[in-house]
Design a protein around this motif. Structure first.
Motif, PDB file in Angstrom:
ATOM      1  N   ASN A  61     -83.859  -7.475 117.772  1.00  0.00           N
ATOM      2  CA  ASN A  61     -82.557  -7.594 118.427  1.00  0.00           C
ATOM      3  C   ASN A  61     -82.710  -7.297 119.913  1.00  0.00           C
ATOM      4  O   ASN A  61     -83.823  -7.180 120.431  1.00  0.00           O
ATOM      5  CB  ASN A  61     -81.533  -6.665 117.753  1.00  0.00           C
ATOM      6  CG  ASN A  61     -81.886  -5.184 117.947  1.00  0.00           C
ATOM      7  OD1 ASN A  61     -82.761  -4.836 118.733  1.00  0.00           O
ATOM      8  ND2 ASN A  61     -81.191  -4.331 117.214  1.00  0.00           N
ATOM      9  N   GLU A 434     -76.738   0.801 115.447  1.00  0.00           N
ATOM     10  CA  GLU A 434     -76.626  -0.448 114.702  1.00  0.00           C
ATOM     11  C   GLU A 434     -76.690  -0.124 113.221  1.00  0.00           C
ATOM     12  O   GLU A 434     -77.731   0.312 112.707  1.00  0.00           O
ATOM     13  CB  GLU A 434     -77.742  -1.414 115.091  1.00  0.00           C
ATOM     14  CG  GLU A 434     -77.611  -2.768 114.437  1.00  0.00           C
ATOM     15  CD  GLU A 434     -78.660  -3.749 114.950  1.00  0.00           C
ATOM     16  OE1 GLU A 434     -78.635  -4.044 116.156  1.00  0.00           O
ATOM     17  OE2 GLU A 434     -79.506  -4.168 114.150  1.00  0.00           O
ATOM     18  N   LYS A 442     -74.155  -6.550 109.901  1.00  0.00           N
ATOM     19  CA  LYS A 442     -74.534  -5.457 110.796  1.00  0.00           C
ATOM     20  C   LYS A 442     -73.346  -5.120 111.683  1.00  0.00           C
ATOM     21  O   LYS A 442     -72.658  -6.014 112.190  1.00  0.00           O
ATOM     22  CB  LYS A 442     -75.721  -5.857 111.666  1.00  0.00           C
ATOM     23  CG  LYS A 442     -77.019  -6.052 110.904  1.00  0.00           C
ATOM     24  CD  LYS A 442     -78.108  -6.513 111.843  1.00  0.00           C
ATOM     25  CE  LYS A 442     -79.399  -6.786 111.075  1.00  0.00           C
ATOM     26  NZ  LYS A 442     -80.420  -7.413 111.927  1.00  0.00           N
ATOM     27  N   LYS A 444     -72.251  -2.680 114.948  1.00  0.00           N
ATOM     28  CA  LYS A 444     -72.830  -1.914 116.053  1.00  0.00           C
ATOM     29  C   LYS A 444     -71.708  -1.265 116.859  1.00  0.00           C
ATOM     30  O   LYS A 444     -71.203  -1.846 117.816  1.00  0.00           O
ATOM     31  CB  LYS A 444     -73.652  -2.850 116.940  1.00  0.00           C
ATOM     32  CG  LYS A 444     -74.532  -2.165 117.940  1.00  0.00           C
ATOM     33  CD  LYS A 444     -75.395  -3.205 118.627  1.00  0.00           C
ATOM     34  CE  LYS A 444     -76.371  -2.545 119.576  1.00  0.00           C
ATOM     35  NZ  LYS A 444     -77.201  -3.554 120.247  1.00  0.00           N
TER      36      LYS A 444
END
Lengths: 745, 407
Positions: A61, A434, A442, A444
């Motif tokens: 990421n 995260e 996901k 965050k």
């Protein structure tokens, strides 16, 4: 249903997904960083292979974090690939109920930038919501009248990015103002990074390692600006040998050189200087009294675990936006120094500390009468820690800065005092994590606590849902509250006005923006990829120039609230010898401002209008291909007209409010009476830029000859219209050029 | 893409607002005290420059109620701006005019009619009668406590004090402009009135003596452009800040008054005390009223002229005192000292009231004796004024010593 409500519902749905109960097998995670600088590398393809076959895969990421769960225990070969870096290969042994952390560095390959090397992993359509990772290869794909590409020319191909024209050095991102963009160069804030000639910035292709561009919804690490973030990572000098590139074109000449200084230490130096002032009359048939330059030096050390770099940069821009107005000119300078230190531990912990100074000054003389000046400096220290708490990547940090401002723009804004001086102490901290929610979701969350100069909390939230696995599309959403305590003021009545003064908001508190975004990204096979993003922003306390019924230079400073809505869409095709995209951006920006003169003239104190940067429709198309020994690039751009305030016409006024004039014995004062603000629109603009390049191998290196033309079909694109004289200033006409670039071996 | 390309082939650029054609520009005001009314009516033009072209517009004023129509005549006026310089320009404007009388208290409909275009019109009312009262403080006479009240109009966009003075450098007039005021409960209060003057730009002329005090007011029944809306208007108009439909600009109507005010004092007054503990009234007490009011309106009488000496040919008598005292218990007195040219003026004399007029010259010091003597005779007379009467003339003081004898 309003866009904010829709976004909230989607966010809530994502958050309410149950945590998937799954039998934990083996797992692996880690952080991938650039070898020399320790910068986290995103979009790195990390795979686990067994018996030569790919069995598991993931990509890093934006913080360089990768994670692969539910792995069958056993021995694997971990392989990490990213274009521009040497492949990393490592044997790993995974056991049940254990999460192995493997962090590593990737070595950068020496810059060889010819050819089309854009890959799907780096394409603009497949990054995170609102975020583009820009590589030198992408920068080079955009035709620019110079030997090398430039980051700002690439940014202008993005759907949500608008420029007023080919001069002025300002970009508007999704309805935001130029002073609301945060531009960082190796972690140092730079106030005015774009050169006066709109093709160029202080970031030529040869200097850039990569850049993260956030059009909105950016995470907690970035704060202090409300519109966008451009985080530019400069490359280091070649650690193995001296390497240099020099280029010249009728517009600009630049040179970049670097190499090893001693063991583990590299240097990089760059000089860029415009030539258009000298060549404009010959090339364009008219004088172009503008010039710019930039110089940079970077020294970097890199040990196995730790590294530091020192950066110094200076830029200068001078010139006349309108060549006819010999009494008017504008100038700005930037001066930057910074020290950055990084350390990466095997357990995945990464520390980054920055100490920096950034100063900027600007001055303008308008119509030979009004002198405006502004200067600002910022001394800053910031620290950032990336770590893994179990399997959860987290980032925390803080920022301390002292910002000093000095300005005099009382001739523009009569309510601003002469020679004002102000200092601001900034203290803030932030955290972000995260969190996996189930297998395909996901979340965050993040938050920024601003202690000074004004107390505030800025929540951030991003979420992604990949319902069909990694090869399918991804739905992403983002929400964030952003505040700006130091604002940049310019004459917003005219989008071509480029003088900016920095100050603290006169009243009403900091500038504030709330971002809500929702998007889908999808690979469609055969090299096609597409992305679609919708966004909505709520703006508060925007500084605006107060509307006046009669056109005049001096006004006062007012405030507005605003709403922005838009859609960015992009379709890409990436093949071995072809790369191209079509992007479309729709933007709708509306300001609401309460001003006394509105009540006087229109009966209502609050008026709504689309401000000068409201480019409603924008299309960009780019194609670059290898054709034998040639590389051919073409870019076409279209932008619908920008709003402007239409005049009703001329008449004479008598100032009867001040004196009982006899209308028969006096002519009165001739005035240009304006209609409601921004009810008119300039004509749309469109332009085709093309280039053809061929390389030749020489004993000393490689010579690339590029021929091209800006505005190939010589469209008369209006940049500026003088309401008083009826004179229009167009953007550059057809501008053919040839450039030479020599790169050492 | 084809659609976009077609969209890109836009048409010519027209910077001006399409609403321009329907508008005219109007500036002016009606003033009953003026012998000619002037109103500027112009097209909203696309260029800064003007041309001497004819302007096909008919401009009228219709008196609402009587139906009287006044047609204004067009005059093309030429202005030379910056004559003799490289930037000199010539401007041509259309000023419409009439010498017809404008009646106080009347309402007029203004119309500017063009063929094929909407009519620009406005309705304005001229205030009928102003009453100006100047209140002079009896204790702190030269301080900033004096004030004035104006009734009879809603707005007072302009007012100023005009103080004539003499000093070692000669005589002059100090004009003290003040901010506009708006009526509150029908009365506009102006304060403070100042009673100090200065000769601007010099500092060697000694202490000035105020010889004449005037208050000038211009009043309107309708809102007037606010001074902070520097481009004409603060009217709260519905569109384009004008009190004229289909026009920009402003058409006003006002009346003006310039009232001279002098000193004002009372003779000592007496009154019964509020009461005593025994309930028996005590002796009358002497007191002075705090304010002395001078009221001006259209019925007020006025008096002006010169104090002179003719027998010996001395001419104007400066610093002589002219005093009007009401012949009643109040003893209310207005008093001025003549200027160096012997002039004086009074503006707030009540019709039908008997006044004692008393005039005397200043005493003249006799060299070497430490004494002062009066070398002129005095005037002691009783006068009565009729409503609105303005009495003007010279007041002749006779020399009490021989003409060839120097005082």
């Amino acid at each position: 249903m309003t866009a904010p409500r829709l976004t909230c519902l989607v966010m809530a749905a994502l958050l309410s997904l149950p945590l998937a109960a799954r039998a934990q097998q083996a797992a692996i995670q880690g952080i991938v960083v650039e070898s020399s600088r320790g910068r986290p590398l995103s979009s790195v393809a990390v795979s686990l292979e067994a018996d030569g076959r790919l069995v598991y895969g993931a990509s890093t990421n934006q913080n360089g974090v990768y994670r692969i769960d539910d792995i069958r225990a056993g021995e694997y070969t971990l392989r990490a690939r990213l274009v521009g870096y040497r492949e990393h290969v490592q044997a790993v042994t995974l056991v049940n109920d254990k999460r192995l952390t493997v962090s590593f560095r990737l070595d950068q390959v020496a810059a060889v930038l010819s050819g089309i090397v854009v890959t799907p992993e780096q394409s603009a359509a497949v990054t995170e919501l609102g975020r583009q990772v820009v590589t030198p290869q992408q920068i080079r794909a955009v035709p620019v009248p110079g030997g090398t590409g430039d980051l700002v020319s690439y940014l202008q191909t993005l759907p949500g990015v608008t420029s007023a024209g080919d001069r002025g050095g300002q970009i508007f991102v999704r309805g935001g103002l130029p002073a609301e963009n945060e531009v960082l160069v190796d972690g140092i804030l730079i106030y005015q990074p774009f050169h006066i000639l709109g093709f160029y910035s202080v970031f030529p292709e040869d200097l850039v390692s990569s850049a993260d561009f956030y059009a909105g919804g950016f995470g907690a690490r970035y704060h202090g600006r409300t519109s966008s973030v451009l985080d530019v990572h400069l490359r280091d000098g070649d650690p193995e040998k001296f390497h240099a590139t020099a280029s010249v074109s009728p517009f600009v000449a630049d040179a970049v050189a670097g190499g090893p200084m001693r063991e583990g230490v590299t240097w990089l130096a760059s000089v860029r200087h415009s030539l258009i002032q000298q060549t404009g009359q010959t090339l364009l048939g008219a004088p172009e009294p503008i010039s710019f330059e930039s110089e940079l030096v970077k020294v970097a050390s890199s040990e196995s675990e730790d590294g530091c770099s020192v950066l110094g940069m200076h830029t200068a821009d001078r010139g006349q936006i309108d060549p006819r107005l010999t009494g008017s000119h504008i100038s700005w300078d930037n001066l930057l120094f910074g020290l950055k230190c990084l350390t990466l531990r095997e357990n995945g912990r990464r520390l980054e500390a920055n100490w920096s100074y950034s100063g900027s000054s600007s001055a303008a003389v308008t119509y030979g009468a009004s002198n405006l000046r502004s200067s600002i400096s910022r001394t800053q220290h910031d620290l950032h820690v990336n770590d893994l708490l179990g399997s959860i990547p987290v980032e925390v940090g803080y920022e301390l800065y002292l910002e000093a401002m000095n300005y005099d723009m009382s001739e523009l804004f009569a309510d601003q005092p002469n020679g004002s001086f102000a200092t601001v102490l900034g203290v803030s901290t932030y955290g972000e994590a995260e969190l996996p929610v189930g297998r395909n979701v996901k979340v965050k969350p993040g938050v920024v606590f601003v202690v000074s100069p004004t107390l505030g909390v800025e929540p951030r939230l991003r979420a992604s849902w990949t319902p069909f696995g990694s090869t399918g599309g991804t739905l992403q959403g983002a929400f964030g509250v952003y505040r700006q305590d130091v604002i940049g003021i310019s004459d917003m009545r005219d989008v071509g006005s480029v003088f900016t003064a920095w100050l603290t908001p006169p009243e009403g508190g900091p500038l504030q923006s709330t971002h809500e975004m929702l998007g889908w990204q999808q690979a469609a096979g055969d090299g096609f990829r597409w992305s679609l993003e919708g966004y909505a922003k709520q703006l508060k306390n925007i500084p605006v120039a107060v509307w006046q019924a009669a056109a005049q230079f001096t006004t006062t400073l007012g405030r507005a609230d605003g709403t922005v809505r838009g859609v960015d869409a992009r379709l890409e095709l990436s093949r071995p010898h072809f790369y191209g995209f079509v992007g479309y951006g729709y933007n709708w920006t509306l300001y609401r401002s309460a001003q006394a003169e509105f009540a006087d003239w229109f009966g209502q104190p609050v008026q709504s209008y689309h401000p000068a940067q409201d480019r409603r429709n924008q299309v960009n198309a780019l194609a670059t291909m290898d054709a034998g020994a040639f590389k051919i690039s073409a870019r076409w751009q279209f932008g619908s007209g920008l709003p402007f305030t239409q005049p009703l016409g001329f008449d004479e006024s008598f100032g009867l409010s001040n004196r009982l004039y006899d209308v028969h014995s006096s002519l009165g004062t001739t005035r240009l009476v304006l209609d409601k603000p921004f009810t008119g629109r300039l004509p749309s603009v469109h332009r085709l830029d093309i280039s053809v390049e061929r390389g030749f191998d020489l004993p000393v290196g490689r010579l690339a000859i590029q021929a091209g033309a800006i505005n190939a079909y010589d469209r008369q694109n209006m940049f500026y219209y003088d309401l008083f004289t009826g004179h229009r200033l167009d953007q550059l006409p057809l501008a053919p050029y040839v450039s030479l670039t020599l790169t050492t071996r | 893409m084809a659609v976009l390309l077609m969209a890109a082939c836009d048409h010519g650029f027209e910077p001006l607002s399409p609403g321009r054609e329907a508008l005219v520009s109007v500036s002016g005001y009606l003033d009953p005290s003026a012998d000619t009314q002037w109103i500027r009516v112009m097209p909203i033009r696309p260029l800064k420059t003007t041309t001497p072209d004819a302007f096909d517009v008919g401009v009228t004023l219709t008196e609402v109620g009587s139906g009287r129509v006044i047609t204004l005549r067009d005059s093309l006026v030429r202005f030379a701006e910056g004559a003799g310089t490289a930037d000199s320009t010539t401007a041509f404007v259309h000023d419409f005019w009439t010498t017809e009388r404008i009646e106080p208290g009347a309402t007029y409909r203004f119309s500017a009619t063009r063929p094929g275009e909407p009519v620009a019109d406005a309705v304005v009312t001229v205030p009928e009668r102003l009453v100006v009262t100047v209140s002079l403080h009896q204790v702190n006479y030269s301080g900033d406590k004096d004030f004035a009240r104006v009734s009879g109009a809603n707005y007072l966009p302009f007012w100023e004090q005009r103080l004539g003075f003499t000093d070692d450098c000669g005589s002059g007039v100090d004009t003290l402009p003040s901010r506009p005021a708006r009526a509150d409960n029908g009365t506009i209060t102006l304060k403070p009135l100042v009673d100090t003057v200065s000769r601007r730009g010099t500092g060697q002329c000694g202490t000035p003596t105020i010889t004449r005090r005037r208050l000038w007011v211009a009043a309107s029944d309708s809102a007037w452009p606010a001074p902070d809306a520097s481009h004409m208007l603060g009217l709260g108009a519905s569109e384009r800040a004008s009190n004229i439909t289909n026009a920009i600009g402003f058409l006003g109507a006002l009346i003006t008054a310039e009232v001279p005010y002098s000193s004002c004092t009372f003779a000592p007054q007496t009154k019964w005390p509020n009461g005593t503990s025994s309930g028996i009234p005590g002796p009358k007490q002497t007191y002075f009223p705090e304010w002395c009011d001078l009221q001006f309106d259209s019925l007020s009488a006025s008096s002006s002229g010169r104090v002179i000496e003719t027998r010996c040919g001395d001419g104007p008598v400066g610093e002589a005192t002219v005093r009007y005292t009401e012949v009643d218990d109040s003893g209310k007195t207005q008093l001025v000292k003549t200027a160096r040219d012997g002039t004086f003026e009074f503006g707030a004399l009540k019709p039908g009231v008997r006044y004692n007029l008393y005039v005397y010259a200043r005493l003249v010091p006799v060299y070497g004796t430490g004494l002062s003597i009066n070398i002129y005779s005095t005037i002691d007379d009783t006068v009565t004024f009729s409503p609105g009467e303005h009495r003007t003339g010279d007041l002749d003081l006779q020399r009490l010593i021989a003409c060839d004898q120097q005082p």
